[in-house]
Scaffold this motif. Structure first.
Motif, PDB file in Angstrom:
ATOM      1  N   LEU A  60     -13.847  16.974 -16.825  1.00 41.78           N
ATOM      2  CA  LEU A  60     -13.871  16.674 -15.394  1.00 41.78           C
ATOM      3  C   LEU A  60     -14.827  15.529 -15.088  1.00 41.78           C
ATOM      4  N   ASP A  61     -15.982  15.535 -15.746  1.00 44.54           N
ATOM      5  CA  ASP A  61     -16.941  14.447 -15.530  1.00 44.54           C
ATOM      6  C   ASP A  61     -16.364  13.104 -15.974  1.00 44.54           C
ATOM      7  N   LYS A  62     -15.624  13.100 -17.069  1.00 45.86           N
ATOM      8  CA  LYS A  62     -14.995  11.868 -17.564  1.00 45.86           C
ATOM      9  C   LYS A  62     -13.953  11.363 -16.565  1.00 45.86           C
ATOM     10  N   ILE A  63     -13.171  12.270 -16.008  1.00 41.86           N
ATOM     11  CA  ILE A  63     -12.163  11.894 -15.011  1.00 41.86           C
ATOM     12  C   ILE A  63     -12.841  11.303 -13.775  1.00 41.86           C
ATOM     13  N   LYS A  64     -13.912  11.930 -13.325  1.00 46.55           N
ATOM     14  CA  LYS A  64     -14.646  11.420 -12.158  1.00 46.55           C
ATOM     15  C   LYS A  64     -15.233  10.036 -12.431  1.00 46.55           C
TER      16      LYS A  64
ATOM     17  N   ALA B 164     -12.439   7.507 -12.357  1.00 47.87           N
ATOM     18  CA  ALA B 164     -12.021   7.293 -10.965  1.00 47.87           C
ATOM     19  C   ALA B 164     -12.998   6.356 -10.257  1.00 47.87           C
ATOM     20  N   ARG B 165     -14.283   6.552 -10.456  1.00 49.00           N
ATOM     21  CA  ARG B 165     -15.291   5.661  -9.850  1.00 49.00           C
ATOM     22  C   ARG B 165     -15.149   4.236 -10.388  1.00 49.00           C
ATOM     23  N   ASN B 166     -14.937   4.108 -11.684  1.00 52.75           N
ATOM     24  CA  ASN B 166     -14.855   2.792 -12.311  1.00 52.75           C
ATOM     25  C   ASN B 166     -13.638   1.989 -11.864  1.00 52.75           C
ATOM     26  N   TYR B 167     -12.533   2.668 -11.595  1.00 53.12           N
ATOM     27  CA  TYR B 167     -11.287   1.966 -11.279  1.00 53.12           C
ATOM     28  C   TYR B 167     -10.891   2.027  -9.808  1.00 53.12           C
TER      29      TYR B 167
ATOM     30  N   SER C  20     -11.944   0.607  -6.978  1.00 51.08           N
ATOM     31  CA  SER C  20     -11.763  -0.630  -6.209  1.00 51.08           C
ATOM     32  C   SER C  20     -10.529  -1.392  -6.669  1.00 51.08           C
ATOM     33  N   GLU C  21     -10.219  -1.361  -7.965  1.00 50.37           N
ATOM     34  CA  GLU C  21      -9.012  -2.037  -8.452  1.00 50.37           C
ATOM     35  C   GLU C  21      -7.751  -1.405  -7.864  1.00 50.37           C
ATOM     36  N   PHE C  22      -7.720  -0.083  -7.835  1.00 55.28           N
ATOM     37  CA  PHE C  22      -6.537   0.588  -7.300  1.00 55.28           C
ATOM     38  C   PHE C  22      -6.435   0.454  -5.782  1.00 55.28           C
ATOM     39  N   ILE C  23      -7.561   0.398  -5.102  1.00 56.12           N
ATOM     40  CA  ILE C  23      -7.537   0.149  -3.654  1.00 56.12           C
ATOM     41  C   ILE C  23      -6.986  -1.248  -3.389  1.00 56.12           C
ATOM     42  N   ASN C  24      -7.406  -2.235  -4.182  1.00 48.62           N
ATOM     43  CA  ASN C  24      -6.881  -3.597  -4.022  1.00 48.62           C
ATOM     44  C   ASN C  24      -5.376  -3.654  -4.269  1.00 48.62           C
ATOM     45  N   ILE C  25      -4.896  -2.920  -5.260  1.00 47.62           N
ATOM     46  CA  ILE C  25      -3.457  -2.872  -5.531  1.00 47.62           C
ATOM     47  C   ILE C  25      -2.732  -2.275  -4.331  1.00 47.62           C
ATOM     48  N   ARG C  26      -3.236  -1.174  -3.816  1.00 48.54           N
ATOM     49  CA  ARG C  26      -2.619  -0.537  -2.645  1.00 48.54           C
ATOM     50  C   ARG C  26      -2.587  -1.500  -1.466  1.00 48.54           C
ATOM     51  N   HIS C  27      -3.663  -2.190  -1.217  1.00 44.76           N
ATOM     52  CA  HIS C  27      -3.714  -3.136  -0.093  1.00 44.76           C
ATOM     53  C   HIS C  27      -2.724  -4.279  -0.285  1.00 44.76           C
ATOM     54  N   HIS C  28      -2.603  -4.782  -1.500  1.00 46.46           N
ATOM     55  CA  HIS C  28      -1.639  -5.857  -1.768  1.00 46.46           C
ATOM     56  C   HIS C  28      -0.210  -5.382  -1.488  1.00 46.46           C
TER      57      HIS C  28
END
Length: 104
Positions: free
Chosen positions: A2-6, A9-12, A14-22
């Protein structure tokens, strides 16, 4: 685990938010998602994720685990927009009049 997944998620995030916005800013109607499909293909290619294109615009990516088994997890996402004028005032607002992503 679970810690690895979290952490991932933190590391990626902003990249996924940028993809969603695009994708939100450049909507395409059903059966016209050629640019969206190319955008997704380019992302998968840059991440070295194999994919197939189906029905001209559909994209199927395949991510295999380290221990492949008979179990499969499938995730499905629509990428078509609706013929609606966006009323939201956000930086990633649709640039196409009369077309927007209004679901989810």
């Amino acid at each position: 685990m679970l810690d690895k997944i979290k952490e991932l998620a933190r590391n990626y995030a902003s990249e996924f938010i940028n993809i969603r916005h695009h994708i939100h800013a450049y909507p395409e109607l059903s059966y016209e998602e050629y640019e969206t499909s190319r955008f997704i293909q380019d992302k998968l290619r840059s991440w070295n994720i194999p994919f197939e294109v189906k029905a001209n615009t559909g994209v199927i990516g395949l991510i295999e685990g380290k221990n492949p088994s008979s179990r499969i997890i499938a995730l499905r996402a629509d990428m078509d927009a609706l013929p609606i004028t966006e009323q939201n005032d956000v930086p990633y607002k649709s640039v196409k009049p009369g077309i927007m992503h209004a679901c989810g």
